[in-house]
Design a protein around this motif. Sequence first.
Motif, PDB file in Angstrom:
ATOM      1  N   SER A   1     165.417  61.086 125.668  1.00  0.00           N
ATOM      2  CA  SER A   1     166.399  61.190 126.748  1.00  0.00           C
ATOM      3  C   SER A   1     165.818  61.907 127.953  1.00  0.00           C
ATOM      4  O   SER A   1     166.107  61.553 129.106  1.00  0.00           O
ATOM      5  N   GLY A   2     164.981  62.921 127.705  1.00  0.00           N
ATOM      6  CA  GLY A   2     164.353  63.632 128.817  1.00  0.00           C
ATOM      7  C   GLY A   2     163.400  62.740 129.587  1.00  0.00           C
ATOM      8  O   GLY A   2     163.339  62.805 130.822  1.00  0.00           O
ATOM      9  N   ALA A   3     162.669  61.894 128.880  1.00  0.00           N
ATOM     10  CA  ALA A   3     161.752  60.967 129.540  1.00  0.00           C
ATOM     11  C   ALA A   3     162.527  59.956 130.377  1.00  0.00           C
ATOM     12  O   ALA A   3     162.115  59.603 131.490  1.00  0.00           O
ATOM     13  N   VAL A   4     163.652  59.477 129.847  1.00  0.00           N
ATOM     14  CA  VAL A   4     164.484  58.536 130.606  1.00  0.00           C
ATOM     15  C   VAL A   4     165.003  59.200 131.870  1.00  0.00           C
ATOM     16  O   VAL A   4     164.972  58.613 132.962  1.00  0.00           O
ATOM     17  N   ARG A   5     165.474  60.439 131.739  1.00  0.00           N
ATOM     18  CA  ARG A   5     165.976  61.162 132.923  1.00  0.00           C
ATOM     19  C   ARG A   5     164.877  61.342 133.957  1.00  0.00           C
ATOM     20  O   ARG A   5     165.111  61.235 135.168  1.00  0.00           O
ATOM     21  N   ALA A   6     163.652  61.597 133.487  1.00  0.00           N
ATOM     22  CA  ALA A   6     162.553  61.867 134.418  1.00  0.00           C
ATOM     23  C   ALA A   6     162.195  60.654 135.266  1.00  0.00           C
ATOM     24  O   ALA A   6     161.744  60.800 136.403  1.00  0.00           O
ATOM     25  N   VAL A   7     162.380  59.443 134.724  1.00  0.00           N
ATOM     26  CA  VAL A   7     161.995  58.232 135.464  1.00  0.00           C
ATOM     27  C   VAL A   7     163.209  57.485 136.011  1.00  0.00           C
ATOM     28  O   VAL A   7     163.055  56.435 136.625  1.00  0.00           O
ATOM     29  N   ARG A   8     164.386  58.046 135.798  1.00  0.00           N
ATOM     30  CA  ARG A   8     165.603  57.309 136.130  1.00  0.00           C
ATOM     31  C   ARG A   8     165.651  56.880 137.597  1.00  0.00           C
ATOM     32  O   ARG A   8     166.115  55.775 137.920  1.00  0.00           O
ATOM     33  N   ASP A   9     165.182  57.723 138.498  1.00  0.00           N
ATOM     34  CA  ASP A   9     165.235  57.371 139.927  1.00  0.00           C
ATOM     35  C   ASP A   9     164.348  56.177 140.258  1.00  0.00           C
ATOM     36  O   ASP A   9     164.530  55.540 141.302  1.00  0.00           O
TER      37      ASP A   9
ATOM     38  N   ASP B   1     152.339  71.869 128.228  1.00  0.00           N
ATOM     39  CA  ASP B   1     153.349  72.427 129.130  1.00  0.00           C
ATOM     40  C   ASP B   1     154.765  71.982 128.806  1.00  0.00           C
ATOM     41  O   ASP B   1     155.708  72.285 129.546  1.00  0.00           O
ATOM     42  N   GLY B   2     154.922  71.282 127.702  1.00  0.00           N
ATOM     43  CA  GLY B   2     156.253  70.838 127.319  1.00  0.00           C
ATOM     44  C   GLY B   2     156.718  69.588 128.023  1.00  0.00           C
ATOM     45  O   GLY B   2     157.849  69.133 127.806  1.00  0.00           O
ATOM     46  N   GLY B   3     155.875  69.012 128.869  1.00  0.00           N
ATOM     47  CA  GLY B   3     156.229  67.770 129.540  1.00  0.00           C
ATOM     48  C   GLY B   3     156.156  66.596 128.590  1.00  0.00           C
ATOM     49  O   GLY B   3     155.808  66.733 127.410  1.00  0.00           O
ATOM     50  N   ASP B   4     156.492  65.429 129.088  1.00  0.00           N
ATOM     51  CA  ASP B   4     156.487  64.236 128.233  1.00  0.00           C
ATOM     52  C   ASP B   4     156.051  63.030 129.049  1.00  0.00           C
ATOM     53  O   ASP B   4     156.769  62.029 129.127  1.00  0.00           O
ATOM     54  N   THR B   5     154.875  63.100 129.644  1.00  0.00           N
ATOM     55  CA  THR B   5     154.401  61.949 130.415  1.00  0.00           C
ATOM     56  C   THR B   5     154.142  60.753 129.514  1.00  0.00           C
ATOM     57  O   THR B   5     154.290  59.608 129.955  1.00  0.00           O
ATOM     58  N   THR B   6     153.780  61.008 128.241  1.00  0.00           N
ATOM     59  CA  THR B   6     153.614  59.892 127.305  1.00  0.00           C
ATOM     60  C   THR B   6     154.945  59.192 127.066  1.00  0.00           C
ATOM     61  O   THR B   6     155.026  57.954 127.053  1.00  0.00           O
ATOM     62  N   GLY B   7     156.004  59.978 126.882  1.00  0.00           N
ATOM     63  CA  GLY B   7     157.325  59.383 126.721  1.00  0.00           C
ATOM     64  C   GLY B   7     157.756  58.620 127.955  1.00  0.00           C
ATOM     65  O   GLY B   7     158.343  57.536 127.854  1.00  0.00           O
ATOM     66  N   GLU B   8     157.461  59.144 129.119  1.00  0.00           N
ATOM     67  CA  GLU B   8     157.808  58.448 130.358  1.00  0.00           C
ATOM     68  C   GLU B   8     157.057  57.125 130.464  1.00  0.00           C
ATOM     69  O   GLU B   8     157.621  56.102 130.888  1.00  0.00           O
TER      70      GLU B   8
ATOM     71  N   ALA C   1     169.619  52.806 123.696  1.00  0.00           N
ATOM     72  CA  ALA C   1     169.655  52.544 122.251  1.00  0.00           C
ATOM     73  C   ALA C   1     168.628  51.489 121.865  1.00  0.00           C
ATOM     74  O   ALA C   1     168.005  51.567 120.793  1.00  0.00           O
ATOM     75  N   ASP C   2     168.430  50.492 122.725  1.00  0.00           N
ATOM     76  CA  ASP C   2     167.394  49.486 122.466  1.00  0.00           C
ATOM     77  C   ASP C   2     166.017  50.140 122.440  1.00  0.00           C
ATOM     78  O   ASP C   2     165.182  49.842 121.579  1.00  0.00           O
ATOM     79  N   LEU C   3     165.766  51.017 123.397  1.00  0.00           N
ATOM     80  CA  LEU C   3     164.490  51.720 123.469  1.00  0.00           C
ATOM     81  C   LEU C   3     164.226  52.498 122.186  1.00  0.00           C
ATOM     82  O   LEU C   3     163.129  52.429 121.607  1.00  0.00           O
ATOM     83  N   ARG C   4     165.228  53.224 121.713  1.00  0.00           N
ATOM     84  CA  ARG C   4     165.057  54.011 120.480  1.00  0.00           C
ATOM     85  C   ARG C   4     164.831  53.102 119.280  1.00  0.00           C
ATOM     86  O   ARG C   4     164.037  53.411 118.387  1.00  0.00           O
ATOM     87  N   ALA C   5     165.546  51.958 119.243  1.00  0.00           N
ATOM     88  CA  ALA C   5     165.375  51.035 118.115  1.00  0.00           C
ATOM     89  C   ALA C   5     163.962  50.474 118.069  1.00  0.00           C
ATOM     90  O   ALA C   5     163.411  50.253 116.987  1.00  0.00           O
TER      91      ALA C   5
END
Length: 383
Positions: free
Chosen positions: A235-243, A200-207, A223-227
């Motif tokens: 970035s989409g996963a970060v936005r999804a869990v940001r709250d 479905d295009g989601g990214d629960t693994t990334g979250e 940037a630390d996360l990406r490194a």
Amino acid sequence: MTTRLSTRALNRATLARQLLLARAGIPVIDAVAHLCGLQAQEPQEPYAGLWSRLHAFDPAALSALLVDRRVVRTHLMRRTIHLVTADDALAWRSRHDPTLRQKVLGAYGKELAAVDIDELAAAGRELMADGEPRSMAAIGRALAERWPAPGPRPLGEAVVAALVPMVQLPPRGLWRSGGGVRNAPLTLWLGREVEPPEADGGDTTGEDLVRRYLAAFGPATTADLRAWCGLAGLSGAVRAVRDELAAFRDDRNRELLDLPDAPRPDPDTPAPVRFLPAFDNAILGYDDRSRIVDDEHRGLSVAGERVVLVDGRVAATWTVREGAVAVTPLRRFSRSDRAAVADEGRELARFLSGGEQARVAVAASPRGQRVLSRTTMWALGAS
């Protein structure tokens, strides 16, 4: 107003998350899971890493987990060999596939330019479907019969490191055991399939990766996360869990994200001496490593040197020389620091030798100030 965290506060948080502020009394497999795996291209290094982190660590326990197929050695974060739980390998592999492919094509783009990568992947899976363990060289030679132009090495590395999920089989990685690398498909070794990409295009693994990373490494920047993971598109996963997350600022006013209830000890919390193995993710798991290592020494872990933490920061390198743990300071030690380093080094020597000896040698002068010899070593005999 956003709370500001000093470099020292970040240091203590990192030590707590990395199980380096106090040794943890948890099972080995729980430690491997909490740490999101251990970098393990040098097969014996994870043992020293876990010894520094776990109370009464028994290396046989980690060897047993490898033999029992509950942890595996596989290419994952940053296309490096990581020791991870079987569950994490299956859950995370699909999310890493595009990056692994990109990296191997970046390394061998010229050699593989005329090769259809999907066909190469299919040929690799077919070759390994018999379950027979093979070295990377043997895989490359077999595939070179069909694609002779690239040569065996690019073909073998592409399949093993990127195109077909593989594990390095024991005895590779067992305690005090040698042996070359024998590869087998991850799915055949574990008897389970890799979790597929989300339809479905989601990214629960990334979250999940974001949460897991912060639990083991936070507070941290994106940037630390990406490194740490080497993945794009988080970035989409970060936005999804940001709250769900708490936000802080560091001394340079950069935003740091964290799990709200994760430990952030008082910056004045005492930090014990700790010996870290080569390529330890407590250092490599960040883009900005200033929380734990001075910029002038940043390259030590990348170069594969083992380091010693004093007051939570990289202050020396160590190796094993003539049966002794040999420590080379990066700065002058106080009398109490030298004694603490020697005490911990003696315990490490006992661990590495199976209790047969406890010798440590701490160089009298900081690295680079004088050529080391026996007369410049402060040696402490077995007790």
